[in-house]
Design a protein around this motif. Structure first.
Motif, PDB file in Angstrom:
ATOM      1  N   ASP A  49       0.851  -1.208   0.000  1.00 32.39           N
ATOM      2  CA  ASP A  49       0.000   0.000   0.000  1.00 32.39           C
ATOM      3  C   ASP A  49       0.879   1.247   0.000  1.00 32.39           C
ATOM      4  OD1 ASP A  49      -2.400  -1.324   0.051  1.00 32.39           O
ATOM      5  OD2 ASP A  49      -2.669  -1.168   2.219  1.00 32.39           O
ATOM      6  N   ASN A  50       2.106   1.114   0.523  1.00 30.91           N
ATOM      7  CA  ASN A  50       2.987   2.287   0.634  1.00 30.91           C
ATOM      8  C   ASN A  50       3.864   2.492  -0.599  1.00 30.91           C
ATOM      9  OD1 ASN A  50       2.065   2.716   3.304  1.00 30.91           O
ATOM     10  ND2 ASN A  50       3.391   1.051   4.000  1.00 30.91           N
ATOM     11  N   PHE A  51       3.739   1.625  -1.602  1.00 36.92           N
ATOM     12  CA  PHE A  51       4.527   1.824  -2.824  1.00 36.92           C
ATOM     13  C   PHE A  51       4.062   3.107  -3.512  1.00 36.92           C
ATOM     14  CE2 PHE A  51       5.889  -2.856  -3.801  1.00 36.92           C
ATOM     15  CZ  PHE A  51       6.540  -2.898  -2.581  1.00 36.92           C
ATOM     16  N   GLU A  52       5.030   3.825  -4.090  1.00 38.37           N
ATOM     17  CA  GLU A  52       4.717   5.162  -4.589  1.00 38.37           C
ATOM     18  C   GLU A  52       4.034   5.188  -5.955  1.00 38.37           C
ATOM     19  OE1 GLU A  52       7.604   3.849  -3.765  1.00 38.37           O
ATOM     20  OE2 GLU A  52       9.221   4.384  -5.119  1.00 38.37           O
ATOM     21  N   ASN A  53       4.098   4.095  -6.688  1.00 33.96           N
ATOM     22  CA  ASN A  53       3.494   4.105  -8.026  1.00 33.96           C
ATOM     23  C   ASN A  53       2.458   2.998  -8.167  1.00 33.96           C
ATOM     24  OD1 ASN A  53       5.042   6.263  -9.432  1.00 33.96           O
ATOM     25  ND2 ASN A  53       6.751   4.986  -8.760  1.00 33.96           N
ATOM     26  N   VAL A  54       1.297   3.390  -8.709  1.00 29.98           N
ATOM     27  CA  VAL A  54       0.182   2.446  -8.848  1.00 29.98           C
ATOM     28  C   VAL A  54      -0.488   2.656 -10.204  1.00 29.98           C
ATOM     29  CG1 VAL A  54      -2.015   1.666  -7.859  1.00 29.98           C
ATOM     30  CG2 VAL A  54      -0.248   2.539  -6.346  1.00 29.98           C
ATOM     31  N   ALA A  55      -0.928   1.581 -10.818  1.00 28.77           N
ATOM     32  CA  ALA A  55      -1.700   1.681 -12.062  1.00 28.77           C
ATOM     33  C   ALA A  55      -2.821   0.651 -12.049  1.00 28.77           C
ATOM     34  CB  ALA A  55      -0.797   1.435 -13.271  1.00 28.77           C
ATOM     35  N   LEU A  56      -3.810   0.876 -12.896  1.00 30.22           N
ATOM     36  CA  LEU A  56      -4.834  -0.141 -13.140  1.00 30.22           C
ATOM     37  C   LEU A  56      -4.432  -0.931 -14.377  1.00 30.22           C
ATOM     38  CD1 LEU A  56      -8.186   1.800 -12.585  1.00 30.22           C
ATOM     39  CD2 LEU A  56      -7.173   0.053 -11.104  1.00 30.22           C
ATOM     40  N   ILE A  57      -4.642  -2.237 -14.338  1.00 32.14           N
ATOM     41  CA  ILE A  57      -4.197  -3.128 -15.420  1.00 32.14           C
ATOM     42  C   ILE A  57      -5.402  -3.803 -16.077  1.00 32.14           C
ATOM     43  CG2 ILE A  57      -2.828  -5.203 -15.931  1.00 32.14           C
ATOM     44  CD1 ILE A  57      -1.151  -2.750 -15.064  1.00 32.14           C
ATOM     45  N   LYS A  58      -5.453  -3.689 -17.409  1.00 29.98           N
ATOM     46  CA  LYS A  58      -6.522  -4.337 -18.191  1.00 29.98           C
ATOM     47  C   LYS A  58      -6.104  -5.782 -18.463  1.00 29.98           C
ATOM     48  CE  LYS A  58      -7.744  -1.504 -21.637  1.00 29.98           C
ATOM     49  NZ  LYS A  58      -7.460  -0.486 -22.701  1.00 29.98           N
ATOM     50  N   THR A  59      -6.905  -6.735 -17.998  1.00 30.58           N
ATOM     51  CA  THR A  59      -6.444  -8.127 -17.958  1.00 30.58           C
ATOM     52  C   THR A  59      -6.970  -9.025 -19.077  1.00 30.58           C
ATOM     53  OG1 THR A  59      -8.305  -8.818 -16.589  1.00 30.58           O
ATOM     54  CG2 THR A  59      -6.343  -8.036 -15.422  1.00 30.58           C
ATOM     55  N   TYR A  60      -7.874  -8.532 -19.927  1.00 32.03           N
ATOM     56  CA  TYR A  60      -8.520  -9.439 -20.898  1.00 32.03           C
ATOM     57  C   TYR A  60      -7.494 -10.214 -21.726  1.00 32.03           C
ATOM     58  CZ  TYR A  60      -7.369  -5.832 -24.351  1.00 32.03           C
ATOM     59  OH  TYR A  60      -6.683  -4.946 -25.147  1.00 32.03           O
ATOM     60  N   ASN A  61      -7.877 -11.430 -22.138  1.00 28.41           N
ATOM     61  CA  ASN A  61      -7.067 -12.202 -23.088  1.00 28.41           C
ATOM     62  C   ASN A  61      -7.507 -11.823 -24.500  1.00 28.41           C
ATOM     63  OD1 ASN A  61      -7.388 -15.123 -20.964  1.00 28.41           O
ATOM     64  ND2 ASN A  61      -5.690 -13.675 -21.025  1.00 28.41           N
ATOM     65  N   THR A  62      -6.705 -12.184 -25.507  1.00 31.99           N
ATOM     66  CA  THR A  62      -7.041 -11.784 -26.879  1.00 31.99           C
ATOM     67  C   THR A  62      -8.407 -12.313 -27.312  1.00 31.99           C
ATOM     68  OG1 THR A  62      -5.623 -13.610 -27.538  1.00 31.99           O
ATOM     69  CG2 THR A  62      -4.721 -11.405 -27.809  1.00 31.99           C
ATOM     70  N   ASN A  63      -8.833 -13.446 -26.760  1.00 31.85           N
ATOM     71  CA  ASN A  63     -10.129 -14.009 -27.152  1.00 31.85           C
ATOM     72  C   ASN A  63     -11.081 -14.163 -25.965  1.00 31.85           C
ATOM     73  OD1 ASN A  63      -8.780 -16.026 -25.838  1.00 31.85           O
ATOM     74  ND2 ASN A  63      -9.214 -17.645 -27.336  1.00 31.85           N
ATOM     75  N   ALA A  64     -10.800 -13.485 -24.864  1.00 33.29           N
ATOM     76  CA  ALA A  64     -11.664 -13.635 -23.688  1.00 33.29           C
ATOM     77  C   ALA A  64     -11.775 -12.321 -22.903  1.00 33.29           C
ATOM     78  CB  ALA A  64     -11.126 -14.730 -22.771  1.00 33.29           C
ATOM     79  N   GLN A  65     -13.021 -11.940 -22.616  1.00 37.44           N
ATOM     80  CA  GLN A  65     -13.263 -10.722 -21.837  1.00 37.44           C
ATOM     81  C   GLN A  65     -12.813 -10.918 -20.390  1.00 37.44           C
ATOM     82  OE1 GLN A  65     -17.537  -9.637 -21.537  1.00 37.44           O
ATOM     83  NE2 GLN A  65     -16.916  -7.871 -22.784  1.00 37.44           N
ATOM     84  N   VAL A  66     -13.123 -12.104 -19.859  1.00 38.01           N
ATOM     85  CA  VAL A  66     -12.649 -12.473 -18.516  1.00 38.01           C
ATOM     86  C   VAL A  66     -11.545 -13.516 -18.717  1.00 38.01           C
ATOM     87  CG1 VAL A  66     -13.267 -13.489 -16.301  1.00 38.01           C
ATOM     88  CG2 VAL A  66     -14.893 -11.993 -17.482  1.00 38.01           C
TER      89      VAL A  66
END
Ligand SMILES: [Zn+2]
Length: 471
Positions: A96-113
């Protein structure tokens, strides 16, 4: 970059002309607005250049909480805080104390989940690919089999730069996430020789177990002897220091280590026999201590692989204790790693795990919901009730095996605090499924400044390569 500057200069000139054609006040405000926006662009560009010059790391430690979505992180933070006697919400996990955070888009090339094979390929090798495939691009077949060229694994890229490699997991070492560090497979289920189809074998494809036997990574630790033939295990024992217990691991001094602590996956942290199996933190400590001896640096991947398995069984208790074990391993890395180390914590994908209702501050995270009484403004003495007249837990799952049904008996504290309790679900399924929303990436150390905004998952591999100067 050069063309971009011309376009920007042209744009600025035409915007300036537009300003001159407008009356005094409008002109003034418009120009101020334009000036500030063009300053914003050039400032960002300056920052980008600066990053590439300064973000050089010697080592990378990549932590993956398998299935550790943001709701799991929040619940684990509270669980960890409450286990230390706090209300919980104010607690901080190490990352939680790390200074850099991002959101990551996880979909596979043929799968939404997505699943872990496609996502691990993105994280470690830089290619988004199909669900269920490991280090094979979506338009390829049998990549890395026989003489067919392969995506370079993170292990191979690190070795080319003279760095040592460690792979640590609590799952079978042949499971999708650790396998993406060293193997190629059109199907993640090709764990043992018996699971590779004839046609694939004829094309030169090898089981993930065989590829692990042939891997040149310095440290490999996890579970899963059942996926190896007698021959493969003998080869491991002949060529490496081989550990099958915590004591064996502790006796390991230097050289290359292969450790398989269990027949299948290692135990959940909640069930682990500390005399036999090491914790994730202890494995991390052993790996870093050994890898540090390489003056050229190292790359270490540590997976808390069973958060995912506990979620699939809608057992929040084991998911949270395994997330807590990951946090302990991150603390070890922060303590042991030099300042030249980029430490990242992420998840490959999320789960349909939710934290809901209006529980009061400090309400036991695994417990039934008690809310603030609207008339007194104080915590209520009674449990909140759903429309079926029965209490409900804060934690739950969208789908999975324990459907909430109207003729069920009322939940009690005793029921929901049992370590084997499976939280309720809305859609009946044999196993709870992954979730498709973004996951978080936390970063600390050189190169972590590139972690920001909303990013495609395969960019994590680019961040590693850029930080280490890998090709
Ligand atoms: Zn899973």
């Amino acid at each position: 970059m050069h063309n971009l500057n011309i376009i920007r200069n042209k744009t600025e000139r035409s915007r300036l002309l537009a300003c001159l054609m407008v009356f005094a006040i409008t002109l003034l405000s418009a120009c101020i607005e334009i000036q500030s926006s063009s300053h914003g662009t050039s400032k960002n560009n300056t920052a980008d250049t600066h990053k590439q010059e300064t973000g050089q790391a010697k080592n990378v430690i990549l932590f993956i909480g398998d299935g550790m979505g943001v709701s799991t992180i929040t619940a684990a933070r509270i669980f960890d805080g409450q286990s230390k006697g706090m209300e919980g919400e104010e607690n901080s996990l190490a990352f939680d104390n790390f200074e850099n955070v991002a959101l990551i888009k996880t979909y596979n090339t043929n799968a939404q989940v997505p699943d872990s094979a496609g996502t691990a390929t993105a994280i470690m090798s830089g290619y988004k690919t199909n669900i269920g495939t490991i280090n094979v691009r979506p338009d390829q077949k049998y990549e890395g089999c026989g003489s067919i060229p392969a995506i370079k694994t993170l292990t191979d890229r690190s070795h080319l730069a003279g760095k040592s490699v460690g792979i640590v997991t609590t799952t079978r070492i042949t499971h999708a996430t650790p396998a993406a560090m060293f193997a190629h497979a059109d199907n993640r289920n090709w764990e043992s020789d018996n699971e590779v189809p004839k046609e694939a074998k004829e094309a030169g494809c090898k089981s993930i177990a065989q590829q692990m036997v042939e891997s040149e990574a310095e440290i490999i630790m996890g579970g899963g002897t059942s996926k190896f033939s007698e021959n493969q295990l003998s080869t491991l024992k002949a060529n490496y220091t081989y550990a099958e217990s915590k004591d064996d691991m502790k006796n390991f001094k230097d050289g290359k280590l292969r450790a398989l602590f269990s027949k299948s996956h290692m135990s959940f942290e909640a069930d682990r026999d500390p005399a036999k199996q090491p914790s994730l933190a202890e494995m991390t400590e052993t790996a870093i201590r050994n890898l540090k001896s390489n003056q050229e640096g190292y790359v270490l991947m540590v997976e808390a692989g069973r958060i995912d398995h506990a979620h699939h069984g809608t057992n929040a208790f084991r998911a949270l204790t395994d997330a807590q074990a990951l946090n302990e391993a991150v603390k070890v890395a922060i303590d042991m790693a030099s300042e030249e180390t980029l430490i990242m914590v992420t998840a490959d994908h999320s789960h349909v795990f939710t934290m809901a209702g209006y529980p009061v501050r400090g309400n036991p995270i695994l417990g039934l919901v008690k809310s603030i009484d609207q008339t007194t403004g104080l915590p209520s003495n009674n449990y909140e009730k759903a429309l079926d007249g029965k209490p409900y837990t804060t934690l739950g799952y969208h789908n999975g095996p324990n459907l909430r049904a109207t003729n069920d008996e009322s939940l009690t504290d005793e029921i929901v605090h049992d370590r084997n309790y499976q939280q309720q679900t809305a859609v009946p399924m044999g196993y709870e499924t992954h979730g498709g929303e973004d996951v978080a990436l936390f970063g600390h150390g050189p190169g972590s400044e590139n972690i920001r905004g909303v990013m495609e998952q395969n960019k994590i591999s680019d961040i590693i390569d850029l930080a280490l100067g890998l090709n």
